[in-house]
Design an enzyme around this catalytic site. Structure first.
Site, PDB file in Angstrom:
ATOM      1  N   ASP A 203       2.648   3.494   0.110  1.00  0.00           N
ATOM      2  CA  ASP A 203       2.025   2.659  -0.922  1.00  0.00           C
ATOM      3  C   ASP A 203       2.005   1.285  -0.286  1.00  0.00           C
ATOM      4  O   ASP A 203       3.051   0.640  -0.167  1.00  0.00           O
ATOM      5  CB  ASP A 203       2.867   2.653  -2.202  1.00  0.00           C
ATOM      6  CG  ASP A 203       2.162   1.871  -3.303  1.00  0.00           C
ATOM      7  OD1 ASP A 203       1.762   0.727  -3.041  1.00  0.00           O
ATOM      8  OD2 ASP A 203       2.007   2.405  -4.414  1.00  0.00           O
ATOM      9  N   HIS A 204       0.836   0.857   0.161  1.00  0.00           N
ATOM     10  CA  HIS A 204       0.840  -0.315   1.048  1.00  0.00           C
ATOM     11  C   HIS A 204       1.372  -1.582   0.361  1.00  0.00           C
ATOM     12  O   HIS A 204       1.779  -2.520   1.023  1.00  0.00           O
ATOM     13  CB  HIS A 204      -0.532  -0.537   1.696  1.00  0.00           C
ATOM     14  CG  HIS A 204      -1.529  -1.255   0.834  1.00  0.00           C
ATOM     15  ND1 HIS A 204      -2.308  -0.603  -0.072  1.00  0.00           N
ATOM     16  CD2 HIS A 204      -1.875  -2.563   0.749  1.00  0.00           C
ATOM     17  CE1 HIS A 204      -3.094  -1.478  -0.677  1.00  0.00           C
ATOM     18  NE2 HIS A 204      -2.852  -2.683  -0.197  1.00  0.00           N
ATOM     19  N   HIS A 266       0.265   1.286  -7.013  1.00  0.00           N
ATOM     20  CA  HIS A 266       0.684  -0.092  -6.726  1.00  0.00           C
ATOM     21  C   HIS A 266       1.326  -0.785  -7.940  1.00  0.00           C
ATOM     22  O   HIS A 266       2.366  -1.424  -7.829  1.00  0.00           O
ATOM     23  CB  HIS A 266      -0.495  -0.939  -6.259  1.00  0.00           C
ATOM     24  CG  HIS A 266      -1.287  -0.331  -5.145  1.00  0.00           C
ATOM     25  ND1 HIS A 266      -0.713   0.408  -4.142  1.00  0.00           N
ATOM     26  CD2 HIS A 266      -2.617  -0.343  -4.864  1.00  0.00           C
ATOM     27  CE1 HIS A 266      -1.655   0.809  -3.297  1.00  0.00           C
ATOM     28  NE2 HIS A 266      -2.817   0.366  -3.724  1.00  0.00           N
TER      29      HIS A 266
HETATM   30  C1  BG6 Z   1      -6.232   0.090  -2.500  1.00  0.00           C
HETATM   31  C2  BG6 Z   1      -7.321   0.484  -3.455  1.00  0.00           C
HETATM   32  O1  BG6 Z   1      -5.154   0.984  -2.566  1.00  0.00           O
HETATM   33  O2  BG6 Z   1      -5.772  -1.213  -2.818  1.00  0.00           O
HETATM   34  C3  BG6 Z   1      -8.453  -0.507  -3.415  1.00  0.00           C
HETATM   35  O3  BG6 Z   1      -7.804   1.782  -3.127  1.00  0.00           O
HETATM   36  C4  BG6 Z   1      -7.949  -1.913  -3.637  1.00  0.00           C
HETATM   37  O4  BG6 Z   1      -9.456  -0.193  -4.385  1.00  0.00           O
HETATM   38  C5  BG6 Z   1      -6.779  -2.209  -2.723  1.00  0.00           C
HETATM   39  O5  BG6 Z   1      -9.024  -2.802  -3.389  1.00  0.00           O
HETATM   40  C6  BG6 Z   1      -6.149  -3.536  -3.077  1.00  0.00           C
HETATM   41  O6  BG6 Z   1      -5.211  -3.860  -2.090  1.00  0.00           O
HETATM   42  P1  BG6 Z   1      -4.877  -5.368  -1.746  1.00  0.00           P
HETATM   43  O7  BG6 Z   1      -3.843  -5.287  -0.692  1.00  0.00           O
HETATM   44  O8  BG6 Z   1      -6.162  -6.012  -1.304  1.00  0.00           O
HETATM   45  O9  BG6 Z   1      -4.389  -5.978  -3.040  1.00  0.00           O
END
Ligand code: BG6
Length: 514
Positions: A203-204, A266
């Site tokens: 989960d990045h 997230h």
């Molecule tokens: C991803 C989603 O996991 O997270 C995207 O699939 C989203 O739709 C993105 O834009 C948002 O990540 P960050 O790091 O830009 O907040």
């Protein structure tokens, strides 16, 4: 086969594991399935480069790329070089780049083709033999989700799920299923082949510095813990808004929607870090045990309750950044009758001793006024205002805002007297900003996460029971929405979201401006 003695390279700092045994980074051969896809080109290859640039990669590191398209090792090397030049957060140093790409192989074929796995096994063996050591193996599944269990199954069939004398780890991207049943099925098929300790579900958000800072903020300061409960906190708002639309991702997004795309993973992760009890130690299982307890304390709504605790909407045409913006239904490849939500807002409650009765509002959406990811914690108002007779207006409850992006930092609003002869009060902010406090650029989330895979630290990855607990909360909402008839509420592109979201928020509580 080379000697099985492990080489012990220098230990790397792991700030979350301070005080615990440091985890050394063993020489690793990383295989990326889906190596020429967007994720690999934009995020993974640049992250690996940046680790190399900082000297954080193990001294011996090999890369195997695998995808359908036929190309030679050299052509893949060139593709990797170009991707890094285009997407790395820092300018690519040609010397570092060349050294990094020295040990690169490419294996072409479809992910269910046994030949691919034979070739990958051969590349792994060759790397071991050339270096005279046994590398750890990490397999990164940057593929379409439909291939996750196929790849893991094949790794097992070809004996690549374990290796004499070294560790084998498998990284799986999101989404883990599209509902609870699918997630359970995928977890089962993965765990038929691998042990949970070998699986790294990404989960990045957990790789983001500012998200990890929540742990430091809560557990490295004595100041906040005493008020971090239902006695002092009135409500919490977690926002993850984006100004961008869905771009060219309709193929994925239309089948997903905002709830699956951001809330199930997230946003619930942010919630768990905010609400969890202090873990006994910052080890993978202790931290994840506490996070799972939070998720289990959230009562999944009944289908009838969904209409009172969840709002969905879709963006219509509007104006974004001063320019006319299309509505969702006009975006490329979106079916004209799609009812997929591009906005979701929920009101949840963590039903435990610490949090019972504290509303936790979550909202996310595409094509909103601006990009912001933040958690705002509003404290209860003071019980008595002694100086009201002075005509004191402007007294607001204290608010603690943890901002993940943009302007990463923490701010605390406090009531202060406006200079002058009268007792007039207004909120002022005490602020900590990452940019000015540390004067250094934060690494990309993927850098931290790839590093943790190589050092075998799963703290910032989601465990099987955690993912399933997340789906347990989200599933009834998905079901109620898929049964709903009538049009989906709309909001204008570039706005703050749909009016319907105001109905979710109680009494004196207010959504913060986006
Ligand atoms: C991803 C989603 O996991 O997270 C995207 O699939 C989203 O739709 C993105 O834009 C948002 O990540 P960050 O790091 O830009 O907040």
């Amino acid at each position: 086969m080379a000697s099985t003695a492990k080489q012990e390279p220098p230990a790397q700092e792991n700030p979350l594991s301070e005080g615990l045994e440091r985890l050394p980074v063993h020489p690793t051969t990383l295989t990326i399935f889906g190596a020429v896809g967007d994720l690999s080109k934009r995020k993974l290859l640049p992250a690996i480069y940046n680790l190399a640039h900082e000297g954080a990669l193990p001294e011996r590191f090999n890369l195997i790329g695998s995808s359908r398209g036929v190309m030679s090792d050299d052509e893949f090397r060139e593709l990797a070089r170009e991707s890094i030049r285009s997407f790395s957060r820092r300018r690519a140093d040609e010397q570092v780049l060349s050294a990094l790409l020295e040990h690169v192989r490419y294996v072409a074929g479809s992910f269910d083709d046994p030949e691919v796995y034979e070739q990958i096994a051969a590349c792994n063996r060759e790397f071991d033999e050339q270096a005279g050591i046994v590398f750890n193996r990490a397999y990164y599944l940057a593929t379409a989700p439909a291939f996750f269990s196929v790849v893991v199954g094949r790794l097992g069939e070809h004996g690549l799920d374990h290796n004499e004398g070294s560790e084998v780890r498998v990284v799986i991207e999101k989404p883990i299923g599209t509902n609870l049943r699918e997630a359970e099925g995928l977890n089962r098929s993965v765990l038929d082949v691998l042990d949970e300790e070998q699986v790294y579900r990404i989960d990045h958000y957990l790789g983001k510095e500012t998200v990890q800072n929540m742990l430091a903020f809560r557990f490295a300061n004595g100041l906040f813990e005493p008020v971090w409960n239902r006695n002092y906190i009135d409500y919490v708002q977690i926002t993850s808004s984006e100004d961008i639309g869905i771009g060219t991702r309709a193929g994925y997004y239309d089948g997903s929607g905002a709830l699956r795309d951001l809330v199930q993973n997230h946003m619930l992760q942010l919630l768990t870090l905010l609400c969890m009890e202090p873990p006994v130690a910052f080890s993978a299982d202790e931290v994840r045990d506490e996070k799972v307890k939070v998720l289990r304390a959230i009562h999944p709504p009944t289908l009838e309750e969904v209409m009172f605790m969840a709002v969905r909407a879709q963006y219509g045409p509007g104006v974004s950044a001063g320019e006319a913006a299309k509505g969702y239904l006009e975006e490329e490849d979106v079916p004209p009758d799609s009812t997929t939500e591009t906005y979701a807002a929920l009101r949840l409650e963590v039903d435990n001793w610490r949090w019972a009765g504290v509303p936790i509002y979550l909202r996310t959406g595409k094509r909103l006024a601006r990009k912001v990811t933040e958690i705002a914690v509003t404290l209860k108002p003071v019980p008595h205002l002694a100086f009201r007779q002075e005509g004191s207006v402007g007294v607001q409850p204290n608010q603690i805002v943890l901002t993940m992006q943009p302007n990463e930092g923490v701010s605390i609003s406090i009531g202060a007297k406006i200079p002058g002869t009268r007792m007039r009060i207004r909120p002022v902010n005490m602020q900590f900003l990452y940019g000015t406090a540390f004067m250094s650029e934060s690494p990309e989330a993927y850098e931290r996460l790839i590093m943790d895979v190589m050092r075998g630290d799963a703290t910032l990855f989601t465990r099987d029971d955690e993912v399933e607990a997340q789906w347990t909360i989200v599933d009834p909402i998905l079901e109620a929405w898929s049964n709903a008839s009538g049009p989906i509420p709309q909001y204008s592109a570039g706005s703050g979201g749909p009016e319907e979201a105001d109905a979710l928020i109680e009494g004196e509580h207010r959504w913060r401006a986006i």
